[in-house]
Motif scaffolding. Structure first.
Motif, PDB file in Angstrom:
ATOM      1  N   GLY A 138       0.827  -1.195   0.000  1.00 53.05           N
ATOM      2  CA  GLY A 138       0.000   0.000   0.000  1.00 53.05           C
ATOM      3  C   GLY A 138       0.864   1.249   0.000  1.00 53.05           C
ATOM      4  O   GLY A 138       1.893   1.321  -0.658  1.00 53.05           O
ATOM      5  N   ASP A 139       0.442   2.243   0.757  1.00 53.88           N
ATOM      6  CA  ASP A 139       1.208   3.482   0.873  1.00 53.88           C
ATOM      7  C   ASP A 139       2.032   3.506   2.149  1.00 53.88           C
ATOM      8  O   ASP A 139       2.488   4.560   2.582  1.00 53.88           O
ATOM      9  CB  ASP A 139       0.259   4.690   0.857  1.00 53.88           C
ATOM     10  N   SER A 140       2.233   2.353   2.759  1.00 59.06           N
ATOM     11  CA  SER A 140       3.015   2.291   3.996  1.00 59.06           C
ATOM     12  C   SER A 140       4.489   2.564   3.705  1.00 59.06           C
ATOM     13  O   SER A 140       5.000   2.215   2.644  1.00 59.06           O
ATOM     14  CB  SER A 140       2.873   0.918   4.657  1.00 59.06           C
ATOM     15  N   THR A 141       5.154   3.171   4.666  1.00 55.58           N
ATOM     16  CA  THR A 141       6.577   3.458   4.522  1.00 55.58           C
ATOM     17  C   THR A 141       7.284   3.204   5.840  1.00 55.58           C
ATOM     18  O   THR A 141       6.663   3.191   6.905  1.00 55.58           O
ATOM     19  CB  THR A 141       6.825   4.918   4.105  1.00 55.58           C
ATOM     20  N   TRP A 142       8.581   2.998   5.754  1.00 51.89           N
ATOM     21  CA  TRP A 142       9.414   2.948   6.955  1.00 51.89           C
ATOM     22  C   TRP A 142      10.777   3.505   6.597  1.00 51.89           C
ATOM     23  O   TRP A 142      11.191   3.504   5.439  1.00 51.89           O
ATOM     24  CB  TRP A 142       9.553   1.514   7.501  1.00 51.89           C
ATOM     25  N   ALA A 143      11.473   3.998   7.617  1.00 54.06           N
ATOM     26  CA  ALA A 143      12.808   4.542   7.394  1.00 54.06           C
ATOM     27  C   ALA A 143      13.497   4.701   8.742  1.00 54.06           C
ATOM     28  O   ALA A 143      12.850   4.762   9.794  1.00 54.06           O
ATOM     29  CB  ALA A 143      12.736   5.884   6.676  1.00 54.06           C
ATOM     30  N   TYR A 144      14.833   4.745   8.699  1.00 49.85           N
ATOM     31  CA  TYR A 144      15.601   5.149   9.866  1.00 49.85           C
ATOM     32  C   TYR A 144      15.728   6.669   9.817  1.00 49.85           C
ATOM     33  O   TYR A 144      16.279   7.220   8.863  1.00 49.85           O
ATOM     34  CB  TYR A 144      16.986   4.512   9.861  1.00 49.85           C
ATOM     35  N   GLU A 145      15.211   7.350  10.826  1.00 55.94           N
ATOM     36  CA  GLU A 145      15.250   8.803  10.866  1.00 55.94           C
ATOM     37  C   GLU A 145      15.698   9.270  12.233  1.00 55.94           C
ATOM     38  O   GLU A 145      15.063   8.939  13.246  1.00 55.94           O
ATOM     39  CB  GLU A 145      13.870   9.403  10.555  1.00 55.94           C
ATOM     40  N   ASP A 146      16.800  10.028  12.270  1.00 54.10           N
ATOM     41  CA  ASP A 146      17.291  10.607  13.526  1.00 54.10           C
ATOM     42  C   ASP A 146      17.466   9.554  14.614  1.00 54.10           C
ATOM     43  O   ASP A 146      17.131   9.787  15.785  1.00 54.10           O
ATOM     44  CB  ASP A 146      16.337  11.708  14.020  1.00 54.10           C
ATOM     45  N   GLY A 147      17.968   8.380  14.220  1.00 52.49           N
ATOM     46  CA  GLY A 147      18.214   7.330  15.196  1.00 52.49           C
ATOM     47  C   GLY A 147      16.990   6.542  15.593  1.00 52.49           C
ATOM     48  O   GLY A 147      17.047   5.717  16.510  1.00 52.49           O
ATOM     49  N   LEU A 148      15.866   6.763  14.925  1.00 53.89           N
ATOM     50  CA  LEU A 148      14.614   6.075  15.244  1.00 53.89           C
ATOM     51  C   LEU A 148      14.166   5.238  14.053  1.00 53.89           C
ATOM     52  O   LEU A 148      14.589   5.453  12.921  1.00 53.89           O
ATOM     53  CB  LEU A 148      13.513   7.087  15.585  1.00 53.89           C
ATOM     54  N   ILE A 149      13.282   4.255  14.325  1.00 55.71           N
ATOM     55  CA  ILE A 149      12.576   3.565  13.243  1.00 55.71           C
ATOM     56  C   ILE A 149      11.226   4.244  13.093  1.00 55.71           C
ATOM     57  O   ILE A 149      10.411   4.244  14.017  1.00 55.71           O
ATOM     58  CB  ILE A 149      12.367   2.071  13.550  1.00 55.71           C
ATOM     59  N   HIS A 150      10.997   4.842  11.935  1.00 50.38           N
ATOM     60  CA  HIS A 150       9.734   5.520  11.671  1.00 50.38           C
ATOM     61  C   HIS A 150       8.873   4.614  10.803  1.00 50.38           C
ATOM     62  O   HIS A 150       9.262   4.246   9.691  1.00 50.38           O
ATOM     63  CB  HIS A 150       9.976   6.848  10.961  1.00 50.38           C
ATOM     64  N   ILE A 151       7.689   4.243  11.291  1.00 45.43           N
ATOM     65  CA  ILE A 151       6.756   3.382  10.570  1.00 45.43           C
ATOM     66  C   ILE A 151       5.463   4.152  10.331  1.00 45.43           C
ATOM     67  O   ILE A 151       4.884   4.712  11.264  1.00 45.43           O
ATOM     68  CB  ILE A 151       6.448   2.097  11.377  1.00 45.43           C
ATOM     69  N   TYR A 152       5.035   4.193   9.068  1.00 41.93           N
ATOM     70  CA  TYR A 152       3.764   4.818   8.717  1.00 41.93           C
ATOM     71  C   TYR A 152       2.863   3.769   8.081  1.00 41.93           C
ATOM     72  O   TYR A 152       3.271   3.045   7.170  1.00 41.93           O
ATOM     73  CB  TYR A 152       3.972   5.971   7.731  1.00 41.93           C
ATOM     74  N   ASN A 153       1.624   3.673   8.551  1.00 46.11           N
ATOM     75  CA  ASN A 153       0.683   2.688   8.035  1.00 46.11           C
ATOM     76  C   ASN A 153      -0.189   3.299   6.940  1.00 46.11           C
ATOM     77  O   ASN A 153      -1.013   4.170   7.204  1.00 46.11           O
ATOM     78  CB  ASN A 153      -0.211   2.160   9.161  1.00 46.11           C
ATOM     79  N   GLY A 154       0.006   2.815   5.712  1.00 45.56           N
ATOM     80  CA  GLY A 154      -0.825   3.250   4.601  1.00 45.56           C
ATOM     81  C   GLY A 154      -1.729   2.144   4.094  1.00 45.56           C
ATOM     82  O   GLY A 154      -2.153   2.166   2.945  1.00 45.56           O
TER      83      GLY A 154
END
Length: 592
Positions: A138-154
């Protein structure tokens, strides 16, 4: 690329870089250098065409040798991120006169966490091995950002999760809980937002509405705030996963084990060795064991032939090496077995070995002469994404030996190497001479969904379209948008270049723990629209370390030819099926 390192580590490092064509941070004065004990850094630059050069940075540290390349502009200076097994580096490089290095030094270094900390400061503990990321689409994304795991549910459906699965499982005996600290948490989560994956990917959800998720040892019946219901009967942690609610994000700060546990090896309990395909005349012997999460290994055949010969009895000597956290101690004699659940070899084959030993032997019956295949009446297309790689020429060797035609979907960042790298250029020439087809897989291997900038997407697709035409003399008709992230926007842009998107049916070879026999069985046992039928299109990968793909290919060809199937490029298959297609439209196959 790091010598001997698996593909996923390189993919994670590319994600950290975001794009391969780096416009380095301008610096009026160089940032201060730091010293990291026992670490050396070197850089070289090759002048290419126009204003572009390729910068190579090599780091030697406790994790071995890591090399990464960047596209830079003339006389550039800037900082470049590189990930190694030891940690994350930021390197300052100043290029003088386009092909000379004026300065090269370390600006910053973040060391990897060590157990019982699993994740912190944007890094996983080295003891976990490579991290395989399963995405929900889908439109979900993830990335390492500023030392964090960023998860977005699309994904509107909530039964699909991100999963960060470890190569090496973690022994949790003696620890009280697994804890996940969050930097950001949505106001309202659905049940099972985040979970810890225990042993065979069994997951325990959480009803937490706090910034701390904790799975306690033992069993919890209510899974109250801050806890995850479940039990630790098996006590082997394989990964973490989950999703925030649709349209929301979560940022994971730290994951760790809490308590006074001691890590100690556990006796191997994975009995079936899935990698070995029994000898068949004309096939290439499997020489490595890679698919088990508990052990790796090698296979030596006697007699040692490059391909199996007819009327010959073969003996395989298998040497298993436990992965971190596992031991052969306690394994009974003659316990392992070769398991090949495909075609006429659907049986478990016993091997001989002593108790606690990883040296196994198995003698196979004499091979038979090759039986002529029936004339094909149905056809499929085998396709390979992400080409080109250091594996491409070896894959072409197998393809040439089998006498089939396939389609390669090339990523521009990889195909571009054929301009300067002789091995890559040889692979391109072999593809063209062999009648294979080359399709567009975008320049950057990004998620080109509706969140992506359309102008950037358009430039990316065109750049790769132009590069493929440079080598082949014609425009591709087909694109496979990376990550199956085709959307209304990306299909519209593809249509502007006369491209139709081919989704195809994934063989799941990207997961190197899926054995060759698994890949063969997946093709033969699918049903419905995924069934083996005239007009089907299969998706595999051309990546470094993708040994399971090459091991499976001869058996796939044999099984399909035995069933009356032949192999075509996607354009030949479309013509064979007389299947109508239009630019800017997604097609899963050529029969629906």
């Amino acid at each position: 690329m790091k010598i001997g390192k698996k593909v996923l580590t390189l993919l994670l490092s590319i994600i950290m870089v975001v794009t391969l064509f780096v416009v380095p941070t301008s610096a009026s004065s160089p940032p201060p250098a730091i010293t990291v004990d026992g670490v050396t850094v070197t850089a070289t630059v090759d002048q290419l065409t126009g204003n572009s050069n390729r910068l190579w940075i090599t780091i030697t540290d406790s994790g071995g040798i890591t090399t990464q390349d960047f596209m830079i502009r003339n006389n550039a200076e800037g900082v470049y991120p590189i990930r190694t097994e030891a940690g994350d580096y930021t390197i300052f490089v100043d290029t003088k006169g386009n092909t000379q290095i004026g300065a090269c030094f370390i600006v910053s270094f973040k060391e990897r966490p060590t157990l019982p900390v699993l994740f912190e400061n944007g890094q996983w503990a080295a003891e976990l091995g490579d991290i395989t990321v399963h995405t929900p689409g889908g439109d979900s994304t993830w990335a390492y950002e500023d030392g964090l795991i960023h998860i977005y549910n699309g994904v509107e459906s909530r039964n699909i999760a991100f999963r960060f699965v470890f190569e090496n499982t973690v022994d949790m005996r003696g620890y009280d809980s697994v804890v996940m600290e969050l930097e950001e948490a949505p106001s309202g989560w659905f049940r099972g937002i985040l979970r810890f994956i225990i042993d065979q990917d069994a997951g325990w959800g959480s009803n937490s509405h706090t910034n701390i998720i904790r799975m306690m040892k033992g069993t919890s019946s209510d899974g109250g705030p801050g806890t995850s219901a479940g039990n630790w009967d098996l006590e082997r942690l394989r990964g973490v996963g989950g999703l925030p609610a649709y349209g929301e994000s979560v940022r994971i700060k730290k994951i760790y084990l809490e308590g006074d546990g001691v890590f100690s090896p556990v006796t191997i309990n994975s009995r079936n060795i899935m990698d070995i395909i029994p000898p068949r005349t004309g096939n290439t012997p499997v020489t490595s064991i890679t698919t088990s999460s508990q052990y790796s290994g090698t296979v030596v055949w006697n007699p040692n032939h490059s391909t199996f010969q007819a009327d010959t009895e073969y003996t395989a000597t298998i040497t298993l090496t436990p992965r971190r956290g596992w031991t052969l101690s306690g394994v009974p004699a003659n316990w392992f077995r070769i398991y090949y659940p495909t075609g006429t070899n659907n049986a478990a084959m016993q091997v001989t070995h002593e108790a606690g030993s990883g040296v196994l032997t198995r003698t196979f019956p004499a091979t038979t002469a090759i039986v002529p295949y029936p004339e094909p009446t149905q056809f499929v297309a085998l396709t390979y994404d992400d080409t080109f790689s250091s594996n491409t020429n070896a894959l072409l060797d197998v393809i040439d030996q089998l006498g089939i035609k396939v389609t390669f979907f090339a990523s521009g960042i990889n195909l571009e190497k054929a301009r300067t790298n002789p091995d890559s250029r040889r692979a391109v020439d072999r593809m063209i001479a062999g009648g294979h087809e080359i399709g567009n897989h975008a320049w950057q291997h990004e998620r080109w969904d509706n969140n992506a900038n359309i102008d950037v997407m358009r430039a990316d697709f065109k750049r790769n379209q132009d590069l493929i035409r440079e080598f082949t003399g014609k425009n591709p008709q087909w694109i496979r948008i990376p990550y199956a992230s085709h959307s209304s926007n990306s299909l519209m842009v593809a249509g502007e270049f006369g491209l139709s998107n081919l989704r195809g049916l994934a063989t799941d070879d990207w997961n190197i723990h899926n054995s060759a026999s698994f890949l063969v069985n997946r093709i033969l046992t699918q049903t419905g629209n995924n069934r083996l039928t005239d007009g089907q299109i299969y998706v595999s990968h051309d990546q470094p370390g993708q040994t399971n793909t090459m091991q499976a290919l001869p058996e796939i060809v044999h099984e399909l030819r035995s069933r009356g199937f032949g192999f075509m490029t996607v354009s030949e298959l479309r013509a064979h099926r007389n299947f109508p297609v239009s630019p800017g439209v997604n097609y899963p196959n050529f029969f629906q």
